[in-house]
Enzyme design. Sequence first.
Site, PDB file in Angstrom:
ATOM      1  CG  MET A 192     -36.538  89.407 -27.734  1.00 21.28           C
ATOM      2  SD  MET A 192     -37.367  89.930 -26.238  1.00 21.28           S
ATOM      3  CE  MET A 192     -36.175  89.452 -24.993  1.00 21.28           C
TER       4      MET A 192
ATOM      5  N   GLY B 128     -24.951  82.132 -29.957  1.00 27.70           N
ATOM      6  CA  GLY B 128     -26.096  81.220 -29.847  1.00 27.70           C
ATOM      7  C   GLY B 128     -27.152  81.541 -30.894  1.00 27.70           C
ATOM      8  CG  HIS B 129     -29.247  85.300 -30.828  1.00 26.97           C
ATOM      9  ND1 HIS B 129     -28.579  86.147 -29.973  1.00 26.97           N
ATOM     10  CD2 HIS B 129     -30.481  85.145 -30.283  1.00 26.97           C
ATOM     11  CE1 HIS B 129     -29.382  86.499 -28.981  1.00 26.97           C
ATOM     12  NE2 HIS B 129     -30.537  85.899 -29.137  1.00 26.97           N
TER      13      HIS B 129
ATOM     14  CD  GLN C  68     -40.851  88.356 -24.945  1.00 29.95           C
ATOM     15  OE1 GLN C  68     -41.394  88.205 -26.041  1.00 29.95           O
ATOM     16  NE2 GLN C  68     -39.724  87.733 -24.652  1.00 29.95           N
TER      17      GLN C  68
ATOM     18  N   GLY D 264     -34.195  78.095 -29.645  1.00 35.46           N
ATOM     19  CA  GLY D 264     -33.153  77.507 -28.825  1.00 35.46           C
ATOM     20  C   GLY D 264     -33.698  76.719 -27.638  1.00 35.46           C
ATOM     21  CD  GLU D 265     -32.453  71.179 -27.058  1.00 36.93           C
ATOM     22  OE1 GLU D 265     -31.412  71.057 -26.379  1.00 36.93           O
ATOM     23  OE2 GLU D 265     -32.951  70.238 -27.706  1.00 36.93           O
TER      24      GLU D 265
ATOM     25  CB  SER E 117     -28.047  84.887 -21.879  1.00 36.01           C
ATOM     26  OG  SER E 117     -29.063  85.849 -21.605  1.00 36.01           O
ATOM     27  CB  SER E 118     -29.124  89.349 -25.012  1.00 37.04           C
ATOM     28  OG  SER E 118     -29.289  88.681 -26.243  1.00 37.04           O
TER      29      SER E 118
HETATM   30  P1  AMP Z   1     -33.782  85.957 -27.455  1.00 35.50           P
HETATM   31  O1  AMP Z   1     -33.188  86.965 -28.390  1.00 35.50           O
HETATM   32  O2  AMP Z   1     -33.064  85.841 -26.168  1.00 35.50           O
HETATM   33  O3  AMP Z   1     -35.270  86.115 -27.317  1.00 35.50           O
HETATM   34  O4  AMP Z   1     -33.570  84.539 -28.143  1.00 35.50           O
HETATM   35  C1  AMP Z   1     -33.917  84.301 -29.485  1.00 35.50           C
HETATM   36  C2  AMP Z   1     -33.735  82.838 -29.778  1.00 35.50           C
HETATM   37  O5  AMP Z   1     -32.371  82.484 -29.531  1.00 35.50           O
HETATM   38  C3  AMP Z   1     -34.585  81.927 -28.881  1.00 35.50           C
HETATM   39  O6  AMP Z   1     -35.060  80.842 -29.659  1.00 35.50           O
HETATM   40  C4  AMP Z   1     -33.590  81.473 -27.842  1.00 35.50           C
HETATM   41  O7  AMP Z   1     -33.918  80.236 -27.264  1.00 35.50           O
HETATM   42  C5  AMP Z   1     -32.331  81.372 -28.672  1.00 35.50           C
HETATM   43  N1  AMP Z   1     -31.127  81.414 -27.823  1.00 35.50           N
HETATM   44  C6  AMP Z   1     -30.810  82.342 -26.890  1.00 35.50           C
HETATM   45  N2  AMP Z   1     -29.643  82.017 -26.282  1.00 35.50           N
HETATM   46  C7  AMP Z   1     -29.235  80.851 -26.843  1.00 35.50           C
HETATM   47  C8  AMP Z   1     -28.110  79.982 -26.645  1.00 35.50           C
HETATM   48  N3  AMP Z   1     -27.166  80.243 -25.724  1.00 35.50           N
HETATM   49  N4  AMP Z   1     -28.011  78.870 -27.396  1.00 35.50           N
HETATM   50  C9  AMP Z   1     -28.963  78.579 -28.331  1.00 35.50           C
HETATM   51  N5  AMP Z   1     -30.042  79.345 -28.562  1.00 35.50           N
HETATM   52  C10 AMP Z   1     -30.180  80.470 -27.836  1.00 35.50           C
END
Ligand code: AMP
Length: 284
Positions: A39, A45-46, A70, A156-157, A194-195
């Site tokens: 997103m 992390g991304h 969502q 991501g886990e 986290s974003s």
């Molecule tokens: P999001 O943009 O938050 O929807 O996340 C996109 C992807 O990045 C998803 O598969 C998340 O699980 C992963 N993700 C988000 N934060 C982390 C993190 N700290 N470590 C690893 N993967 C992450």
Amino acid sequence: MIDAMAASSLRRVRDVPELRAEMNIWKTNGAKIGFVPTMGALHAGHLDLVKRAKDRADKVVVSIFVNPLQFAPTEDLDRYPRDEAGDVEKLQAAGCDLVYLPTVDVLYPQGFVSRIEMQGPAMGLETDFRPQFFSGVATVVMKLFNQVGPDLAVFGEKDFQQLAVIRAMVRDFNLPIEIVGAPTTREADGLALSSRNAYLSPQERAAAPELHRQLQAVAASPAPETAIQQAKAALAAAGFGKIDYIALRDADTLGPITEATRARRLLAALWLGKTRLIDNIAVA
Ligand code: AMP
């Protein structure tokens, strides 16, 4: 000259026909395609997911789409952080080959009426607090999978229940896509990246690592259910607000621990001021 310029600017695609055309060229050339849905408001992390995809595939596509399906009307859809220029720069540096930036109209044109409804690992935990969430996630991921047609996709886990839901969806619908789970990337103090961490005030940011510390304490305890109660008290004392859940679950089904349980996972969601944090860890 033109080639050098093209090589230095990451390809941005915003609609399905252009995306499909590019994917068809890659596939015709025999390239293995890795995909990372996000997103945006990208952090390390991304980018770790992108690196993981690059290790396993010839070409990597990252999508950036803040998926309205969502979010509940009361949630942070409008204030969710967005930074397309910064994201594109980071993705280019991480070795991404194409960024897909669909608009809401591209993914949900007028007349869009379909939904994926998941049970199994989607039941409970997040769903008790965000009933629309996994239907929104599964629907958009199914659409993105069908548009990109990747050989593998990395999740991501950090969003452990989401990873389990996607694995179940891929299995149940026979999608020919390998799902790769990636460990959570953390700040030096343990806070999961986290974003949404951008929402935290300096005081909240200082309190936030207590979540990971308490999850570690529960995971190390011989009596986890008692330790969960102690962790809840410690988190309240550290300034956390409402605790949606801290729960020990079967890591495969996300249901209760049973005699068939092979691995356990401790999952938590709770509020720090106006920000909802989620995290989870393995329990031996
Ligand atoms: P999001 O943009 O938050 O929807 O996340 C996109 C992807 O990045 C998803 O598969 C998340 O699980 C992963 N993700 C988000 N934060 C982390 C993190 N700290 N470590 C690893 N993967 C992450």
